[in-house]
Design an enzyme around this catalytic site. Structure first.
Site, PDB file in Angstrom:
ATOM      1  N   CYS A 107      -0.876  10.464  -1.879  1.00 25.57           N
ATOM      2  CA  CYS A 107      -0.992   9.297  -1.031  1.00 25.57           C
ATOM      3  C   CYS A 107      -0.082   9.535   0.033  1.00 25.57           C
ATOM      4  O   CYS A 107      -0.705   8.974   1.402  1.00 25.57           O
ATOM      5  CB  CYS A 107      -0.644   8.192  -1.809  1.00 25.57           C
ATOM      6  SG  CYS A 107      -1.371   7.873  -3.328  1.00 25.57           S
ATOM      7  N   ARG A 123     -11.289   1.011  -3.765  1.00 23.69           N
ATOM      8  CA  ARG A 123     -10.406   1.747  -2.473  1.00 23.69           C
ATOM      9  C   ARG A 123      -9.660   2.938  -3.262  1.00 23.69           C
ATOM     10  O   ARG A 123      -9.540   3.751  -2.706  1.00 23.69           O
ATOM     11  CB  ARG A 123      -9.578   0.595  -1.893  1.00 23.69           C
ATOM     12  CG  ARG A 123      -8.749   0.879  -0.674  1.00 23.69           C
ATOM     13  CD  ARG A 123      -9.339   1.775   0.312  1.00 23.69           C
ATOM     14  NE  ARG A 123      -9.566   3.092   0.293  1.00 23.69           N
ATOM     15  CZ  ARG A 123     -10.419   4.023   1.030  1.00 23.69           C
ATOM     16  NH1 ARG A 123     -11.007   3.348   1.956  1.00 23.69           N
ATOM     17  NH2 ARG A 123     -10.539   5.364   0.673  1.00 23.69           N
ATOM     18  N   HIS A 180      -0.392   8.318   4.207  1.00 20.04           N
ATOM     19  CA  HIS A 180      -0.022   6.821   4.347  1.00 20.04           C
ATOM     20  C   HIS A 180       1.659   6.902   4.351  1.00 20.04           C
ATOM     21  O   HIS A 180       2.326   5.919   3.960  1.00 20.04           O
ATOM     22  CB  HIS A 180      -0.526   5.915   3.441  1.00 20.04           C
ATOM     23  CG  HIS A 180      -1.938   5.784   3.486  1.00 20.04           C
ATOM     24  ND1 HIS A 180      -2.233   5.086   4.634  1.00 20.04           N
ATOM     25  CD2 HIS A 180      -2.855   6.335   2.736  1.00 20.04           C
ATOM     26  CE1 HIS A 180      -3.771   4.871   4.358  1.00 20.04           C
ATOM     27  NE2 HIS A 180      -4.100   5.830   3.508  1.00 20.04           N
ATOM     28  N   CYS A 185      -9.900   7.135  -2.525  1.00 22.17           N
ATOM     29  CA  CYS A 185      -8.627   7.642  -1.964  1.00 22.17           C
ATOM     30  C   CYS A 185      -8.406   8.882  -2.983  1.00 22.17           C
ATOM     31  O   CYS A 185      -8.361  10.210  -2.299  1.00 22.17           O
ATOM     32  CB  CYS A 185      -7.505   7.075  -2.190  1.00 22.17           C
ATOM     33  SG  CYS A 185      -7.323   5.858  -0.263  1.00 22.17           S
TER      34      CYS A 185
END
Lengths: 207, 103, 269
Positions: free
Chosen positions: C178, C226, C182, C230
């Protein structure tokens, strides 16, 4: 001197204790995360469960992601990954930049939703600026605009760029960039085409 | 059965401001599903709006209108409290009517 | 001399920034314009309407409405519930996000079959998802509410810590986690702005605007969707709906978004 060292001992012990404690906590957390990952996913088409398994590089990068990478760990990762780099067997670094541009634009490959019989893309534009005409580029990686024009095409420069594409972790441990050659994402020919995109004077990157 | 529409109608000056959201797939007949089969065409072909027995809007639609269509228009000659009735009919003959009080 | 060069450099830098900002804002402005055309209307409302009907209509083998479903604020209370989820639930002895809590309510109270429910967890055109519609309705009832999630319960704290750990988990052929996308602020993938989800600013921006009606799909998507999408892009296997990792990550994001004001369901690209 000796006295001073002795007086520092309890402090050192404390520091060591705290460090060890963190290591233990981190290790415990790792087991928890791995177990939760195993329990929370299921294989889907080409995205099989073994993709959750980490190699040593991934394990070390995960472990140190939130903090500063200790230099010994950085060395270990670079050594591991440097050993994987294979120069093109025919010694030719440069392919066709047009093929390279297509690979740089293509974001598919290896996702459960992708056709495994089609070649994967490099998705370079997701993170890098390359050609001047493509304004939809990302900024996770540095701009590669005028890459070859600025650097020239000496054998060392070509070899360094090949190494970066082949295994990004060889010289930058825990890079955000995939290890395209080492992990079998792109073929030698695809890597050569990307090299041409970067270095060919006729490539839009250098125009 | 078709899902309800979302209709808002408000009197602004002498005009009624109407905004309608319709729940419809608006399949063009050109799209393929995950298995590569063509999804048959099905789209709204007719929309009408009536207020006090008077047709204030009548539209013929085709496959080029987007999924879950949004339609906005204005008309005169109505007062607060009047009812506005909207009806759509699709290419399969399915239809949906909803009514709203003008605010 | 130095200051003149400084000036020129500054101007060049400013010019570059303007070009970049233009490329970005032209897309974002187009979306903003599209949103403005709808005014207060958002196709997500179609899901909200259907969700409200599903919430209030007696359904399932037990033929009951969901008035007995406790989303954390008491049986049947919908207003503000989403802004305090995920949370620890005594009855199920689990930390649950909204979607997994709904699955519990639909199976326990209404007697619906879990496997059947999960088959249609993500709507696809005519195949509609009851879970997406219910989520849209419940989330909309938290619009304007401030994100305030409790990790006081040890299991809630453990979920947060797990989410934190998973955030950094690098795996798959591409080495993605992630954090790859991000972990830093001010970055873009293509023209899409990437919020730094570790910081309150980025986490609030992202969390409070989901679920959303995705124009590109013509579907309303929730946080469960969502997250699994991802992981698909990370080249990992399929994330299970309501799994430990899904709930842990949601807890991590929701807690990081503390203090943000809920605006969802939104309309997104």
């Amino acid at each position: 001197m000796r006295n001073m060292n002795l007086r520092k001992l309890p402090f050192l012990a404390l520091v060591l204790g705290v460090l060890l404690h963190f290591e233990v906590v981190a290790d415990g957390m790792r087991d928890t995360v791995v177990a939760a990952m195993e329990a929370s996913f299921e294989a889907k088409k080409q995205a099989t469960m073994d993709r959750l398994d980490q190699d040593e590089t991934q394990t070390l990068c995960t472990q140190h992601a939130a903090g500063i990478l200790p230099s010994a760990v950085a060395e270990r990762i670079m050594t591991l990954n440097r050993a994987t780099i294979r120069p093109p067997p025919d010694g030719q670094y440069l392919g066709d930049w047009k093929g390279g541009e297509l690979i740089a634009q293509t974001g598919t490959g290896f996702q459960s939703s992708d056709d495994p019989t089609k070649p994967a893309g490099g998705n370079c534009y997701a993170c890098h600026e390359l050609s001047g005409s493509e304004i939809a580029f990302g900024t996770i990686g540095p701009s590669l605009r005028y890459y070859g024009k600025v650097r020239g095409t000496s054998p060392t420069t070509l070899a360094a760029a090949w190494a970066k594409l082949y295994n990004s972790n060889a010289h930058m441990p825990c890079s955000n960039m995939p290890r395209f050659g080492h992990r079998g994402i792109l073929t030698d020919q695809q890597l050569k085409d990307l090299m041409a995109l970067l270095f060919d004077p006729a490539s839009p990157v250098n125009q | 059965m078709a899902d309800p529409m979302r209709i808002r109608a408000a009197l602004v000056g002498d005009k009624v401001d109407v905004k309608i959201l319709m729940a419809h797939e608006m399949e063009t007949g050109l799209r393929k599903d995950g298995e590569g089969n063509v999804v048959p065409a099905r789209y709204i072909v007719n929309v009408s709006a009536t207020c006090n027995e008077r047709t204030v809007l009548s539209a013929l639609w085709g496959a080029s209108v987007a999924k879950n269509p949004f339609l906005a228009f204005r008309f005169t000659g109505a007062a607060k409290g009047d009812k506005l009735k909207v009806t759509w009919t699709d290419s399969d003959g399915d239809t949906r009517t909803d009514e709203v009080v003008i605010g | 001399m130095k200051s003149i060069y400084g000036c020129i450099r500054g101007l060049l830098l400013a010019a570059c920034c303007v070009t970049l900002a233009w490329a970005q804002s032209s897309t974002e402005e187009a979306i903003a314009e599209y949103r403005a055309m709808f005014g207060d209307e958002n196709p997500a409302e179609l899901w909200q309407i259907r969700g409200e009907e599903l919430w209030t209509t007696p359904r399932g083998p037990k033929n009951v409405a969901l008035a007995g479903c406790d989303l954390g604020l008491g049986a049947g209370i919908v207003t503000g519930a989403y802004a305090q989820l995920p949370r620890w639930f005594e009855d199920t002895q689990r930390v649950q996000d909204l979607e997994s809590r709904l699955v519990s309510c639909l199976t326990d109270l209404q007697g619906l079959d879990e496997a059947e429910l999960l088959k249609s967890r993500f709507g696809d055109g005519a195949k509609k998802s009851d879970l997406e519609a219910l989520t849209a309705y419940i989330v909309a009832a938290s619009r304007g509410h401030t994100m305030s999630v409790s990790i006081a319960h040890p299991a809630a704290q453990a979920a947060y810590d797990l989410g934190h750990g998973v955030f950094y988990y690098r795996a798959g052929p591409h080495d993605f986690s992630c954090a790859t996308c991000h972990g830093e602020s001010g970055k873009r993938i293509r023209l899409q702005v990437l919020p730094k989800l570790l910081d309150p600013v980025g986490a609030r921006y992202a969390y409070t605007s989901w679920p959303g009606y995705r124009v590109s799909q013509g579907e309303l998507r929730t946080m469960e969707w969502r997250l699994q999408d991802c992981f698909r892009q990370q080249r990992l296997p399929q994330l299970r709906y309501g799994s430990e990792v899904a709930i842990g990550l949601t807890m991590f994001l929701a807690k990081n978004a503390e203090g943000g004001i809920m605006t969802a369901p939104n309309i997104t690209r």
